[in-house]
Design an enzyme around this catalytic site. Structure first.
Site, short mmCIF file in Angstrom:
data_model
loop_
_atom_site.label_atom_id
_atom_site.label_comp_id
_atom_site.label_asym_id
_atom_site.label_seq_id
_atom_site.Cartn_x
_atom_site.Cartn_y
_atom_site.Cartn_z
N TYR A 22 12.49 47.00 25.30
CA TYR A 22 12.38 46.87 23.83
C TYR A 22 10.93 46.75 23.41
CZ TYR A 22 12.08 44.43 19.33
OH TYR A 22 11.72 44.07 18.06
N LYS A 41 8.49 49.34 21.27
CA LYS A 41 7.83 48.96 20.01
C LYS A 41 6.32 49.15 20.14
CE LYS A 41 9.32 47.51 16.69
NZ LYS A 41 9.83 48.19 15.47
N THR A 64 6.66 43.79 16.16
CA THR A 64 7.02 42.48 16.71
C THR A 64 5.87 41.87 17.51
OG1 THR A 64 8.40 41.48 18.44
CG2 THR A 64 8.09 43.83 18.58
P1 NAD Z 1 18.41 45.16 13.16
O1 NAD Z 1 18.81 45.56 14.53
O2 NAD Z 1 19.16 44.09 12.46
O3 NAD Z 1 18.42 46.43 12.18
C1 NAD Z 1 17.90 47.68 12.56
C2 NAD Z 1 18.40 48.71 11.55
O4 NAD Z 1 17.83 49.98 11.90
C3 NAD Z 1 19.92 48.87 11.56
O5 NAD Z 1 20.40 48.92 10.23
C4 NAD Z 1 20.12 50.23 12.24
O6 NAD Z 1 21.29 50.90 11.78
C5 NAD Z 1 18.86 50.96 11.85
N1 NAD Z 1 18.48 52.04 12.78
C6 NAD Z 1 18.41 51.97 14.14
N2 NAD Z 1 18.01 53.15 14.62
C7 NAD Z 1 17.83 53.97 13.56
C8 NAD Z 1 17.41 55.33 13.40
N3 NAD Z 1 17.12 56.08 14.48
N4 NAD Z 1 17.32 55.86 12.17
C9 NAD Z 1 17.62 55.11 11.07
N5 NAD Z 1 18.03 53.83 11.16
C10 NAD Z 1 18.13 53.27 12.38
O7 NAD Z 1 16.87 44.80 13.27
P2 NAD Z 1 16.00 43.71 12.49
O8 NAD Z 1 16.09 42.43 13.19
O9 NAD Z 1 16.32 43.80 11.05
O10 NAD Z 1 14.54 44.30 12.76
C11 NAD Z 1 13.93 45.23 11.86
C12 NAD Z 1 12.57 45.60 12.40
O11 NAD Z 1 11.77 44.42 12.51
C13 NAD Z 1 12.61 46.21 13.80
O12 NAD Z 1 11.67 47.24 13.86
C14 NAD Z 1 12.21 45.07 14.72
O13 NAD Z 1 11.54 45.54 15.87
C15 NAD Z 1 11.27 44.29 13.82
N6 NAD Z 1 11.19 42.83 14.10
C16 NAD Z 1 12.32 42.08 14.19
C17 NAD Z 1 12.21 40.71 14.41
C18 NAD Z 1 13.43 39.81 14.49
O14 NAD Z 1 13.29 38.63 14.84
N7 NAD Z 1 14.62 40.27 14.12
C19 NAD Z 1 10.95 40.13 14.56
C20 NAD Z 1 9.81 40.93 14.45
C21 NAD Z 1 9.96 42.30 14.22
#
Ligand code: NAD
Length: 355
Positions: free
Chosen positions: A159, A163, A133
Site C-alpha cells: 500500500y 502511494k 499518506t
Molecule cells: P477509502 O478506501 O475509504 O475510499 C477510497 C475511495 O476511492 C472509494 O470510494 C473507492 O471506491 C474509490 N476508488 C478506489 N479505486 C478507484 C479508482 N480506480 N477510480 C475511482 N475511484 C476509486 O479511502 P480513504 O480512507 O477515504 O482514503 C482516501 C485517500 O486518502 C487515499 O488516497 C488514502 O491513501 C489517503 N489517506 C487515507 C488516510 C486514512 O487514515 N484513511 C490517511 C492518510 C491518507
C-alpha cells in the site's frame, strides 16, 4: 466554477464533499469507481442537491476523465481515489499497483491534456491536489523526531509503496510539465463513514456485535491520529493558498499506541452504551499475530502547514473520538448496510443531478 473530486464516495472523500457543500455553493462533480470501499450512502444527503453530480467510473479511464473535465471545466481536481487497506495490499498487491500507480498515471495524463488547453490564467489558477499518506515515510524508531516534508520515502507495505509511487508521479508532472500540483501526506484519519475494516470503526462495530476486538501483536504500534474534518480543512487551505509543487504533512500532534486507542474506545462505549451483562468491552480484546512488515511508529510534524497556511486541528483526540463513537451510535442503519453488504446494491445508481 466547480471542482472535481475523485474517490469521493469513500471515507475521507465523502466527508470532504459534504463539508465543501456545507460551506459553499461551488458545485462538485464526484467520480468514484465504487469499489467495496465506495458507498453511495455516504453521499445520500446530496441525492437531490443540484450542486452535486455523481459519476461512477475509474480514474484510470482517461477518456471518461477528459470528458468530465471538458464538460465541467473544474478549477481543481482533488484526488482521494485509491486502494487503501494495508492488509488487502499484502493479500493482493496487484490491485494497489493498478489503482494507485497506473490509475494515478492515467488521471494525470487526462488532467495534463485538459490543462494544456487552458489559457494562461486558467493554467495558473488550476490545482491538482493529491491526497497521500504519512506511511510513505516508513517506520520511526521510538525516540526519532516526527516525519517532516524532507524525510526520505521508505515505504514498507505494498500500500505505502504504491502511494509513494503515485506521489512521485504527481511531483514529476509538476517538475516536467508545470502542472500545478499539491500533495498532502496525512496521518491516520478517523471519523464518520469509515469502512469498518480500519481500526476505529472495526472496534466499534465488533464491540456492539459481541465479537472479538483484535489487536495486532503487542498493540504497541504507535500512530498519529487526526479527525477527518481537520484533514478536509487542511486540504481546503492547500487548495486556497498552498504553493504549487509543495507537499504538506498533515497530522494531529497526537500519537497513541493501538492499545491506547482501543482502551479509550472501550471506555467510551462502556459510558455511552454499556454491555447488557455489565462487563467492560475491554473483555472482548484479543491479541492476534502481528501483520507482516508492520510499521512500528509513525509521527508527523505538520509545522509547515501551520506556519504557512495557518492550519491547526480543531479537535483533540478525546473530542474527535467521542464525536465519532456518537456518529456510529446515531447511524445504526449505515453500519447495518455496510455489515450486511446491502450498501453495494446502490452501486451503479447515480445520485445527485444527472449529467
Ligand atoms: P477509502 O478506501 O475509504 O475510499 C477510497 C475511495 O476511492 C472509494 O470510494 C473507492 O471506491 C474509490 N476508488 C478506489 N479505486 C478507484 C479508482 N480506480 N477510480 C475511482 N475511484 C476509486 O479511502 P480513504 O480512507 O477515504 O482514503 C482516501 C485517500 O486518502 C487515499 O488516497 C488514502 O491513501 C489517503 N489517506 C487515507 C488516510 C486514512 O487514515 N484513511 C490517511 C492518510 C491518507
Amino acid at each position: 466554477m466547480s471542482i472535481l473530486v475523485t474517490g469521493g464516495a469513500g471515507f475521507i472523500g465523502s466527508n470532504f464533499v459534504l463539508d465543501w457543500l456545507a460551506r459553499s455553493d461551488e458545485p462538485v462533480v464526484t467520480l468514484d469507481k465504487l469499489t467495496y470501499a465506495g458507498n453511495l450512502d455516504n453521499l445520500s444527503p446530496l441525492r437531490a442537491d443540484p450542486r452535486h453530480a455523481f459519476v461512477q467510473g475509474d480514474i484510470g479511464d482517461q477518456a471518461l476523465v477528459r470528458q468530465l473535465l471538458d464538460a465541467h471545466a473544474p478549477r481543481a481536481l482533488i484526488n482521494f481515489a485509491a486502494e487503501t487497506h494495508v492488509d488487502r495490499s499484502i493479500a493482493d498487491p496487484g490491485a494497489f499497483v493498478q489503482a494507485n500507480i497506473v490509475g494515478t498515471f492515467h488521471l494525470l495524463e487526462a488532467v495534463r491534456a485538459y490543462w494544456s488547453t487552458l489559457d494562461d490564467g486558467g493554467k495558473a489558477a488550476f490545482r491538482f491536489v493529491h491526497v497521500s499518506t504519512d506511511e510513505v515515510y516508513g517506520s520511526l524508531d521510538e525516540d526519532a523526531p516526527p516525519f517532516t516534508e524532507q524525510t526520505c520515502y521508505t515505504p514498507n507495505s505494498p500500500y505505502s509503496a504504491s502511494k509513494a509511487a503515485s506521489d512521485h508521479l504527481v511531483r514529476a508532472y509538476h517538475q516536467t510539465y508545470g502542472l500545478p500540483v499539491l500533495t498532502s501526506n496525512c496521518s491516520n484519519n478517523y471519523g464518520p463513514r469509515q469502512f469498518p475494516e480500519k481500526l476505529i470503526p472495526l472496534v466499534i462495530h465488533n464491540a456492539f456485535a459481541g465479537q472479538p476486538l483484535p489487536i495486532y501483536g503487542d498493540g504497541l504500534q504507535c500512530r498519529d491520529w487526526l479527525y477527518v474534518a481537520d484533514h478536509c480543512d487542511a486540504i481546503r487551505r492547500m487548495l486556497d493558498a498552498g504553493a504549487p509543487g509543495a507537499t504538506y504533512n498533515v497530522g494531529g500532534w497526537n500519537e497513541r499506541t493501538n492499545l491506547e486507542v482501543v482502551g479509550l474506545l472501550c471506555a467510551l462505549l462502556d459510558e455511552l452504551r454499556p454491555r447488557a451483562d455489565g462487563l467492560p468491552y475491554a473483555a472482548q480484546i484479543v491479541h492476534v499475530p502481528d501483520r507482516p512488515g508492520h510499521d512500528r511508529r509513525y509521527a508527523v510534524d505538520a509545522a509547515r502547514l501551520r506556519r504557512e497556511l495557518g492550519w491547526m486541528p480543531a479537535e483533540t483526540f478525546e473530542s474527535g473520538i467521542r464525536k465519532t463513537v456518537q456518529w456510529y451510535l446515531d447511524h445504526a442503519s449505515w453500519v447495518a448496510n455496510v455489515a450486511s453488504g446491502a450498501y453495494r446494491a446502490a452501486t451503479g445508481k447515480a445520485c445527485g443531478k444527472p449529467d
